[in-house]
Design a protein around this motif. Sequence first.
Motif, PDB file in Angstrom:
ATOM      1  N   PRO A  56      13.244  45.481  40.524  1.00 53.20           N
ATOM      2  CA  PRO A  56      13.705  46.840  40.850  1.00 53.20           C
ATOM      3  C   PRO A  56      13.475  47.821  39.694  1.00 53.20           C
ATOM      4  N   GLN A  57      13.581  47.331  38.474  1.00 51.60           N
ATOM      5  CA  GLN A  57      13.319  48.201  37.322  1.00 51.60           C
ATOM      6  C   GLN A  57      11.843  48.591  37.265  1.00 51.60           C
ATOM      7  N   TYR A  58      10.982  47.659  37.631  1.00 50.28           N
ATOM      8  CA  TYR A  58       9.545  47.954  37.707  1.00 50.28           C
ATOM      9  C   TYR A  58       9.279  49.064  38.721  1.00 50.28           C
ATOM     10  N   LEU A  59       9.957  48.996  39.859  1.00 52.51           N
ATOM     11  CA  LEU A  59       9.792  50.036  40.879  1.00 52.51           C
ATOM     12  C   LEU A  59      10.214  51.396  40.336  1.00 52.51           C
ATOM     13  N   VAL A  60      11.313  51.420  39.576  1.00 51.98           N
ATOM     14  CA  VAL A  60      11.761  52.686  38.977  1.00 51.98           C
ATOM     15  C   VAL A  60      10.694  53.215  38.024  1.00 51.98           C
ATOM     16  N   MET A  61      10.111  52.326  37.231  1.00 52.89           N
ATOM     17  CA  MET A  61       9.075  52.767  36.300  1.00 52.89           C
ATOM     18  C   MET A  61       7.850  53.292  37.052  1.00 52.89           C
ATOM     19  N   LEU A  62       7.488  52.675  38.167  1.00 55.80           N
ATOM     20  CA  LEU A  62       6.365  53.162  38.970  1.00 55.80           C
ATOM     21  C   LEU A  62       6.608  54.612  39.378  1.00 55.80           C
ATOM     22  N   VAL A  63       7.849  54.880  39.818  1.00 56.24           N
ATOM     23  CA  VAL A  63       8.193  56.231  40.264  1.00 56.24           C
ATOM     24  C   VAL A  63       8.124  57.207  39.087  1.00 56.24           C
ATOM     25  N   LEU A  64       8.645  56.769  37.936  1.00 55.75           N
ATOM     26  CA  LEU A  64       8.691  57.661  36.773  1.00 55.75           C
ATOM     27  C   LEU A  64       7.307  57.839  36.143  1.00 55.75           C
ATOM     28  N   TRP A  65       6.441  56.857  36.296  1.00 54.42           N
ATOM     29  CA  TRP A  65       5.076  57.010  35.778  1.00 54.42           C
ATOM     30  C   TRP A  65       4.299  58.030  36.620  1.00 54.42           C
ATOM     31  N   GLU A  66       4.739  58.191  37.874  1.00 58.57           N
ATOM     32  CA  GLU A  66       4.091  59.193  38.732  1.00 58.57           C
ATOM     33  C   GLU A  66       4.567  60.594  38.369  1.00 58.57           C
ATOM     34  N   THR A  67       5.896  60.749  38.251  1.00 53.69           N
ATOM     35  CA  THR A  67       6.496  62.065  38.003  1.00 53.69           C
ATOM     36  C   THR A  67       7.746  61.898  37.156  1.00 53.69           C
ATOM     37  N   THR A  74      16.362  61.767  43.602  1.00 53.45           N
ATOM     38  CA  THR A  74      14.959  61.671  44.012  1.00 53.45           C
ATOM     39  C   THR A  74      14.432  60.239  43.873  1.00 53.45           C
ATOM     40  N   ILE A  75      14.822  59.584  42.789  1.00 55.37           N
ATOM     41  CA  ILE A  75      14.428  58.181  42.615  1.00 55.37           C
ATOM     42  C   ILE A  75      14.969  57.356  43.769  1.00 55.37           C
ATOM     43  N   GLY A  76      16.223  57.643  44.133  1.00 46.02           N
ATOM     44  CA  GLY A  76      16.853  56.922  45.235  1.00 46.02           C
ATOM     45  C   GLY A  76      16.155  57.159  46.565  1.00 46.02           C
ATOM     46  N   GLU A  77      15.721  58.397  46.811  1.00 46.09           N
ATOM     47  CA  GLU A  77      15.014  58.683  48.055  1.00 46.09           C
ATOM     48  C   GLU A  77      13.683  57.955  48.082  1.00 46.09           C
ATOM     49  N   ARG A  78      13.027  57.942  46.949  1.00 46.00           N
ATOM     50  CA  ARG A  78      11.702  57.304  46.861  1.00 46.00           C
ATOM     51  C   ARG A  78      11.824  55.791  47.090  1.00 46.00           C
ATOM     52  N   LEU A  79      12.829  55.174  46.494  1.00 46.75           N
ATOM     53  CA  LEU A  79      12.986  53.717  46.573  1.00 46.75           C
ATOM     54  C   LEU A  79      13.962  53.295  47.667  1.00 46.75           C
ATOM     55  N   MET A  80      14.589  54.264  48.322  1.00 43.37           N
ATOM     56  CA  MET A  80      15.560  53.975  49.376  1.00 43.37           C
ATOM     57  C   MET A  80      16.739  53.171  48.837  1.00 43.37           C
ATOM     58  N   LEU A  81      17.222  53.584  47.672  1.00 44.40           N
ATOM     59  CA  LEU A  81      18.388  52.955  47.055  1.00 44.40           C
ATOM     60  C   LEU A  81      19.412  54.040  46.760  1.00 44.40           C
ATOM     61  N   ASP A  82      20.694  53.665  46.741  1.00 43.94           N
ATOM     62  CA  ASP A  82      21.726  54.670  46.517  1.00 43.94           C
ATOM     63  C   ASP A  82      22.249  54.611  45.081  1.00 43.94           C
ATOM     64  N   SER A  83      23.177  55.509  44.775  1.00 43.39           N
ATOM     65  CA  SER A  83      23.664  55.624  43.398  1.00 43.39           C
ATOM     66  C   SER A  83      24.437  54.381  42.973  1.00 43.39           C
ATOM     67  N   GLY A  84      25.043  53.694  43.926  1.00 46.96           N
ATOM     68  CA  GLY A  84      25.764  52.473  43.602  1.00 46.96           C
ATOM     69  C   GLY A  84      24.851  51.397  43.049  1.00 46.96           C
ATOM     70  N   THR A  85      23.599  51.435  43.461  1.00 50.37           N
ATOM     71  CA  THR A  85      22.596  50.510  42.922  1.00 50.37           C
ATOM     72  C   THR A  85      21.951  51.095  41.669  1.00 50.37           C
ATOM     73  N   LEU A  86      21.594  52.362  41.741  1.00 48.06           N
ATOM     74  CA  LEU A  86      20.778  52.946  40.668  1.00 48.06           C
ATOM     75  C   LEU A  86      21.560  53.267  39.399  1.00 48.06           C
ATOM     76  N   PRO A  88      24.099  51.749  37.707  1.00 44.27           N
ATOM     77  CA  PRO A  88      24.140  50.652  36.720  1.00 44.27           C
ATOM     78  C   PRO A  88      22.747  50.181  36.305  1.00 44.27           C
ATOM     79  N   LEU A  89      21.805  50.175  37.246  1.00 44.58           N
ATOM     80  CA  LEU A  89      20.435  49.746  36.928  1.00 44.58           C
ATOM     81  C   LEU A  89      19.824  50.656  35.863  1.00 44.58           C
ATOM     82  N   LEU A  90      19.998  51.967  36.042  1.00 42.60           N
ATOM     83  CA  LEU A  90      19.429  52.915  35.080  1.00 42.60           C
ATOM     84  C   LEU A  90      20.150  52.839  33.730  1.00 42.60           C
ATOM     85  N   LYS A  91      21.441  52.520  33.773  1.00 40.42           N
ATOM     86  CA  LYS A  91      22.163  52.348  32.503  1.00 40.42           C
ATOM     87  C   LYS A  91      21.613  51.150  31.736  1.00 40.42           C
TER      88      LYS A  91
END
Lengths: 165, 165
Positions: A56-67, A74-86, A88-91
């Motif tokens: 899942p962290q790799y997917l976040v990096m893919l999104v951030l490498w794009e924009t 926006t990250i959540g919309e792109r990956l279809m994940l909510d703040s409850g997932t993102l 702690p993951l981003l922390k």
Amino acid sequence: MSINPDPEPATAPSKPDLPDDPLALDNHLCFAVYSTSHAFSRLYRQQLARLGLTYPQYLVMLVLWETAPLPIKTIGERLMLDSGTLTPLLKRMEATGLINRERGSQDERQVLVTPTAAGLDLRAKAVGLPPSIACASGLDLDTLRAMAAKLTILRSNLLDEVNRE
Amino acid sequence: MSINPDPEPATAPSKPDLPDDPLALDNHLCFAVYSTSHAFSRLYRQQLARLGLTYPQYLVMLVLWETAPLPIKTIGERLMLDSGTLTPLLKRMEATGLINRERGSQDERQVLVTPTAAGLDLRAKAVGLPPSIACASGLDLDTLRAMAAKLTILRSNLLDEVNRE
DNA sequence: CACAAAATGATTGTGCACAATTTAAATTGC
DNA sequence: GCAATTTAAATTGTGCACAATCATTTTGTG
């Protein structure tokens, strides 16, 4: 579901007691998707270990490498994940030095996520991954493309149904 | 990966900065599988709520409705899950009265799992699910069957690669 | 302006997944 | 016959997923 490739042989089915049972595990497309997702996850776990990333962290990096920077929304919309997932993951990603998180200046509700220099450098180590995984899939690019396209349609239909309640 | 349906239009790509980037999220079949798996999970969560089952618990019941009793090992092979996942999951299912767990008499290492009467009764309430989900998928049975077959091959190839280290 | 409604994240709690380790039982190899 | 190995589950620890809820900020409307 009811995904039974056998056109009812009637004489020698592989499961005599369940010739065409809709509740048979092997007739569930959802299980094929579920178990294939886990298989991808396991292969990526191996390949991503040296990058210090989870899948899942790799997917976040893919999104951030794009924009970047991007708000969590926006990250959540792109990956279809909510703040409850993102959240702690981003922390965790911030703790490992791959991204920075800071409140937006014009909108204080947003948290803007930006890759650090280390996060950007990681991209060079990641470029070899997609070809490696594609090779491991054992399927040609046209087949992979066709599967992705059908899955995207399927996903869209399923989510429509979820939101129809 | 590199799943780009566009044969390099060169003039009007949807992502001008990333015409055929292998690291673009949309070129990752793994993400199509991953996100579709989540979509299935969300739809099943809704449908399974009235049965008091989670999606992985539903998969366990599918296996047990086919054959029972079964040792945890066999359930794990069928669902491709290990004891670290199944032990607590089966304990929760025992707590909700769907299954019984008891040590095997001829092999004391094994824990044999058997559906209770309530667990068997649940099957009648589950028969409507596969058709309902198939309908929600919006795809015809032949397409669903073909997707499941290709995913099964893909999964097998990926797991071969995982076990090759 | 005031203030209700909506948007954005964070938090809390439950339930998977899985690597790594441990425990106990069964199998084997000599 | 018994130590070494293998096997089946359980345990421990980390990291997703997601529903439900909460706090803060923004926005829309009278």
